[in-house]
Motif scaffolding. Structure first.
Motif, PDB file in Angstrom:
ATOM      1  N   ILE A 204       1.051 -10.118  22.418  1.00  0.00           N
ATOM      2  CA  ILE A 204       2.077 -10.065  21.381  1.00  0.00           C
ATOM      3  C   ILE A 204       1.503  -9.468  20.100  1.00  0.00           C
ATOM      4  O   ILE A 204       0.388  -9.797  19.685  1.00  0.00           O
ATOM      5  CB  ILE A 204       2.619 -11.480  21.103  1.00  0.00           C
ATOM      6  CG1 ILE A 204       3.277 -12.050  22.366  1.00  0.00           C
ATOM      7  CG2 ILE A 204       3.625 -11.476  19.955  1.00  0.00           C
ATOM      8  CD1 ILE A 204       3.707 -13.489  22.228  1.00  0.00           C
ATOM      9  N   SER A 205       2.278  -8.566  19.479  1.00  0.00           N
ATOM     10  CA  SER A 205       1.975  -8.029  18.142  1.00  0.00           C
ATOM     11  C   SER A 205       0.599  -7.377  18.082  1.00  0.00           C
ATOM     12  O   SER A 205      -0.241  -7.695  17.237  1.00  0.00           O
ATOM     13  CB  SER A 205       2.076  -9.132  17.083  1.00  0.00           C
ATOM     14  OG  SER A 205       3.380  -9.657  17.051  1.00  0.00           O
ATOM     15  N   THR A 206       0.390  -6.406  18.983  1.00  0.00           N
ATOM     16  CA  THR A 206      -0.853  -5.630  18.971  1.00  0.00           C
ATOM     17  C   THR A 206      -0.636  -4.339  18.201  1.00  0.00           C
ATOM     18  O   THR A 206       0.402  -3.681  18.344  1.00  0.00           O
ATOM     19  CB  THR A 206      -1.289  -5.298  20.403  1.00  0.00           C
ATOM     20  OG1 THR A 206      -1.502  -6.508  21.120  1.00  0.00           O
ATOM     21  CG2 THR A 206      -2.566  -4.482  20.410  1.00  0.00           C
ATOM     22  N   ASP A 207      -1.626  -3.971  17.397  1.00  0.00           N
ATOM     23  CA  ASP A 207      -1.630  -2.680  16.715  1.00  0.00           C
ATOM     24  C   ASP A 207      -2.373  -1.685  17.600  1.00  0.00           C
ATOM     25  O   ASP A 207      -3.550  -1.888  17.921  1.00  0.00           O
ATOM     26  CB  ASP A 207      -2.313  -2.775  15.347  1.00  0.00           C
ATOM     27  CG  ASP A 207      -1.544  -3.635  14.362  1.00  0.00           C
ATOM     28  OD1 ASP A 207      -0.340  -3.854  14.587  1.00  0.00           O
ATOM     29  OD2 ASP A 207      -2.142  -4.090  13.368  1.00  0.00           O
ATOM     30  N   LEU A 208      -1.685  -0.614  18.015  1.00  0.00           N
ATOM     31  CA  LEU A 208      -2.290   0.403  18.861  1.00  0.00           C
ATOM     32  C   LEU A 208      -2.673   1.608  18.007  1.00  0.00           C
ATOM     33  O   LEU A 208      -1.811   2.243  17.403  1.00  0.00           O
ATOM     34  CB  LEU A 208      -1.314   0.825  19.960  1.00  0.00           C
ATOM     35  CG  LEU A 208      -1.784   1.946  20.900  1.00  0.00           C
ATOM     36  CD1 LEU A 208      -3.049   1.533  21.648  1.00  0.00           C
ATOM     37  CD2 LEU A 208      -0.675   2.331  21.869  1.00  0.00           C
ATOM     38  N   LEU A 231       4.615  -4.020  19.407  1.00  0.00           N
ATOM     39  CA  LEU A 231       3.593  -2.972  19.406  1.00  0.00           C
ATOM     40  C   LEU A 231       3.757  -2.097  18.167  1.00  0.00           C
ATOM     41  O   LEU A 231       4.745  -1.383  18.023  1.00  0.00           O
ATOM     42  CB  LEU A 231       3.712  -2.138  20.676  1.00  0.00           C
ATOM     43  CG  LEU A 231       2.578  -1.160  20.971  1.00  0.00           C
ATOM     44  CD1 LEU A 231       1.303  -1.910  21.329  1.00  0.00           C
ATOM     45  CD2 LEU A 231       2.978  -0.221  22.117  1.00  0.00           C
ATOM     46  N   GLN A 232       2.761  -2.143  17.284  1.00  0.00           N
ATOM     47  CA  GLN A 232       2.769  -1.336  16.059  1.00  0.00           C
ATOM     48  C   GLN A 232       1.824  -0.156  16.245  1.00  0.00           C
ATOM     49  O   GLN A 232       0.673  -0.328  16.678  1.00  0.00           O
ATOM     50  CB  GLN A 232       2.318  -2.161  14.856  1.00  0.00           C
ATOM     51  CG  GLN A 232       2.239  -1.386  13.542  1.00  0.00           C
ATOM     52  CD  GLN A 232       3.607  -0.943  13.049  1.00  0.00           C
ATOM     53  OE1 GLN A 232       4.515  -1.751  12.944  1.00  0.00           O
ATOM     54  NE2 GLN A 232       3.741   0.345  12.765  1.00  0.00           N
ATOM     55  N   GLY A 237      -5.141   7.040  12.166  1.00  0.00           N
ATOM     56  CA  GLY A 237      -5.417   6.105  11.083  1.00  0.00           C
ATOM     57  C   GLY A 237      -4.257   5.784  10.178  1.00  0.00           C
ATOM     58  O   GLY A 237      -4.385   4.926   9.300  1.00  0.00           O
ATOM     59  N   THR A 238      -3.104   6.417  10.387  1.00  0.00           N
ATOM     60  CA  THR A 238      -1.943   6.212   9.514  1.00  0.00           C
ATOM     61  C   THR A 238      -0.832   5.504  10.273  1.00  0.00           C
ATOM     62  O   THR A 238      -0.517   5.872  11.407  1.00  0.00           O
ATOM     63  CB  THR A 238      -1.423   7.555   8.977  1.00  0.00           C
ATOM     64  OG1 THR A 238      -2.472   8.230   8.278  1.00  0.00           O
ATOM     65  CG2 THR A 238      -0.249   7.340   8.028  1.00  0.00           C
ATOM     66  N   GLU A 239      -0.243   4.505   9.642  1.00  0.00           N
ATOM     67  CA  GLU A 239       0.821   3.756  10.296  1.00  0.00           C
ATOM     68  C   GLU A 239       2.024   4.648  10.549  1.00  0.00           C
ATOM     69  O   GLU A 239       2.460   5.416   9.691  1.00  0.00           O
ATOM     70  CB  GLU A 239       1.240   2.564   9.429  1.00  0.00           C
ATOM     71  CG  GLU A 239       2.319   1.705  10.067  1.00  0.00           C
ATOM     72  CD  GLU A 239       2.661   0.481   9.220  1.00  0.00           C
ATOM     73  OE1 GLU A 239       3.573  -0.267   9.632  1.00  0.00           O
ATOM     74  OE2 GLU A 239       2.029   0.278   8.171  1.00  0.00           O
ATOM     75  N   PHE A 240       2.566   4.536  11.762  1.00  0.00           N
ATOM     76  CA  PHE A 240       3.732   5.323  12.120  1.00  0.00           C
ATOM     77  C   PHE A 240       4.943   4.774  11.384  1.00  0.00           C
ATOM     78  O   PHE A 240       5.204   3.566  11.421  1.00  0.00           O
ATOM     79  CB  PHE A 240       3.973   5.257  13.629  1.00  0.00           C
ATOM     80  CG  PHE A 240       4.759   6.416  14.163  1.00  0.00           C
ATOM     81  CD1 PHE A 240       4.140   7.600  14.484  1.00  0.00           C
ATOM     82  CD2 PHE A 240       6.123   6.326  14.339  1.00  0.00           C
ATOM     83  CE1 PHE A 240       4.854   8.676  14.985  1.00  0.00           C
ATOM     84  CE2 PHE A 240       6.852   7.380  14.832  1.00  0.00           C
ATOM     85  CZ  PHE A 240       6.221   8.567  15.156  1.00  0.00           C
ATOM     86  N   PRO A 241       5.707   5.628  10.696  1.00  0.00           N
ATOM     87  CA  PRO A 241       6.824   5.139   9.870  1.00  0.00           C
ATOM     88  C   PRO A 241       8.011   4.706  10.708  1.00  0.00           C
ATOM     89  O   PRO A 241       8.110   4.994  11.907  1.00  0.00           O
ATOM     90  CB  PRO A 241       7.175   6.355   9.009  1.00  0.00           C
ATOM     91  CG  PRO A 241       6.742   7.532   9.823  1.00  0.00           C
ATOM     92  CD  PRO A 241       5.539   7.087  10.608  1.00  0.00           C
TER      93      PRO A 241
END
Length: 345
Positions: A204-208, A231-232, A237-241
Motif C-alpha cells: 500500500i502507498s508505494t512511491d515508484l 501508487l505514486q 526524480g520529479t513527482e508526476f503531476p
C-alpha cells in the motif's frame, strides 16, 4: 513483349485488388496492437468513470459501464473496435469517436455517441437518437489483429524480499520472487536497463521512482505483477503531476520508454489513487487497473478491465516495422519476374 505486358497488368490488378480489400476494412489485418490505447485478445471492460484518449480494440467484446467519459468530456476521444459486440451497460456514457462491431452494438439509456456507428448484424432500436453521425450496416469492418512477439527470458534464482526496508533500489538484473508488500516499504527505485523477475508484489502507498536518464526501462516477469494501491509515480526524480494539471510533454513522452512484459496477470488495485507510466503487455494474461493517471498503453492476451484515465503512448520496444503486405509482396515478386525475363530475352 506481349507476355511481359500481361504480367505487368496482372501484377497491377492483383495489387489494386489487395489494396482495395485492405482499405475496405476499418481495421486492417496489418494494423499493430501498439496502434491502440487498449488491445485485448478477449474482452475490454471500461468500468465507471473511465476516460480513454486513444482507440480501443477487442478480439471479442467491449463493455462500457456507467459514467464513461463524463468526468473529462473535453478530453475523451478515440474509436472502439470489436470483432464481436459493443455494449454500453448503464447510463451517463459519453463517447467521442466512432464504433465498429462485426456483430452487434447495444446501447443503454443515457448513452451519447459523438461519431458514427458501423455494425455487422444488429443495433439497438434507439440508435438514431444516440448516435450523432451515420449508422451503417457493413460486414467484417474489424480484422483480427495479432499481438506483438513475446520475449524469451529466464528469471533469476534468488528471492528478493528483505523485510524492514523503507527504500529499495532495485538494480537491473535477474531476480526470482520480488515481494515488497510489507508495510515498511515506502519507495521502489528502478533505473534504465532490463529486469528479469519471477513475480513482483508491492503493498500500500508505494512511491515508484523511474530513472530514465540512461535510456529505457524494460521489466520482464514470468508470472504475475501486483503493484498494490496508492501508487505514486516519480519520473527522473520529479513527482508526476495530477491528470488535471496537464503533465508536460517531457514527462508523457517518456511513456514510450517504459515496457512491462508480464507473462501472467498485471494488477494495480482500487481503493487509492494510482499513477502509472509505460506500456503493459501480458501475452497470455489479464490487465486489471484502477488509476487516476495512466500514460502509455495496455495490451493483453486475455482481458483488460478497470477504472482509469488513460492517454495512449506506445512502447518503442514493442513497436516493430510491419511485414510487407500481400499486395507489396506480389508486386515485388512480379517485378522480379519481369527483370528475370528481361535478362534472358
Amino acid at each position: 513483349m506481349f507476355r511481359r505486358s500481361l504480367i505487368v497488368v496482372a501484377v497491377l490488378y492483383a495489387t489494386v485488388s489487395c489494396l482495395q480489400t485492405t482499405v475496405s476494412a476499418q481495421v486492417a489485418a496489418d494494423a499493430k496492437a501498439t496502434d491502440f490505447a487498449i488491445y485485448a485478445g478477449q474482452m475490454v471492460t471500461l468500468d465507471s468513470y473511465s476516460t480513454v484518449l486513444g482507440d480501443v480494440y477487442a478480439r471479442e467484446n467491449i463493455a462500457i459501464d456507467f459514467g464513461y467519459g463524463i468526468q473529462r468530456r473535453s478530453r475523451t476521444r478515440g474509436n472502439f473496435y470489436a470483432v464481436e459486440d459493443i455494449v454500453t451497460t448503464r447510463s451517463l456514457i459519453d463517447i467521442n469517436g466512432d464504433l465498429f462491431a462485426n456483430r452487434d452494438i447495444t446501447f443503454s439509456s443515457g448513452t451519447d455517441v459523438v461519431g458514427n456507428a458501423t455494425y455487422g448484424r444488429d443495433i439497438s432500436a434507439n440508435a438514431s437518437s444516440v448516435v450523432t453521425g451515420t449508422v451503417t450496416q457493413a460486414s467484417n469492418t474489424v480484422a483480427s489483429i495479432a499481438m506483438p512477439h513475446t520475449t524469451d527470458f529466464v528469471a533469476g534464482s534468488v528471492d528478493y524480499n528483505l523485510a524492514g526496508q523503507e527504500v529499495v533500489n532495485l538494480t537491473p538484473g535477474s531476480y526470482r520472487s520480488v515481494d515488497l508488500s510489507g508495510s515498511s516499504l515506502k519507495e521502489l527505485h528502478l533505473t534504465s536497463g532490463d529486469y528479469f523477475l519471477r513475480n513482483l508484489t508491492l503493498g500500500i502507498s508505494t512511491d515508484l521512482y523511474l530513472d530514465l536518464t540512461g535510456g529505457q526501462i524494460n521489466v520482464y516477469v514470468e508470472d504475475d505483477v501486483d503493484l498494490g494501491t496508492g501508487l505514486q509515480l516519480y519520473v527522473n526524480g520529479t513527482e508526476f503531476p495530477e491528470t488535471d494539471d496537464n503533465p508536460p510533454p517531457s514527462f508523457v513522452d517518456l511513456a514510450s520508454e517504459v515496457t512491462w512484459e508480464v507473462h501472467g496477470d498485471f494488477e494495480i488495485g482500487s481503493g487509492f489513487l494510482n499513477e502509472f507510466l509505460g506500456t503493459v503487455y501480458t501475452p497470455a494474461g489479464n490487465i486489471s487497473v484502477d488509476t487516476q493517471s495512466f500514460f502509455g498503453s495496455m495490451i493483453a492476451g486475455r482481458n483488460v478491465s478497470g477504472d482509469f484515465y488513460l492517454e495512449h503512448y506506445a512502447s518503442s520496444r514493442l513497436t516493430a516495422i510491419p511485414e510487407p503486405s500481400a499486395a507489396l509482396v506480389l508486386l515485388l515478386g512480379g517485378m522480379t519476374m519481369i527483370r528475370s525475363r528481361r535478362r534472358v530475352s
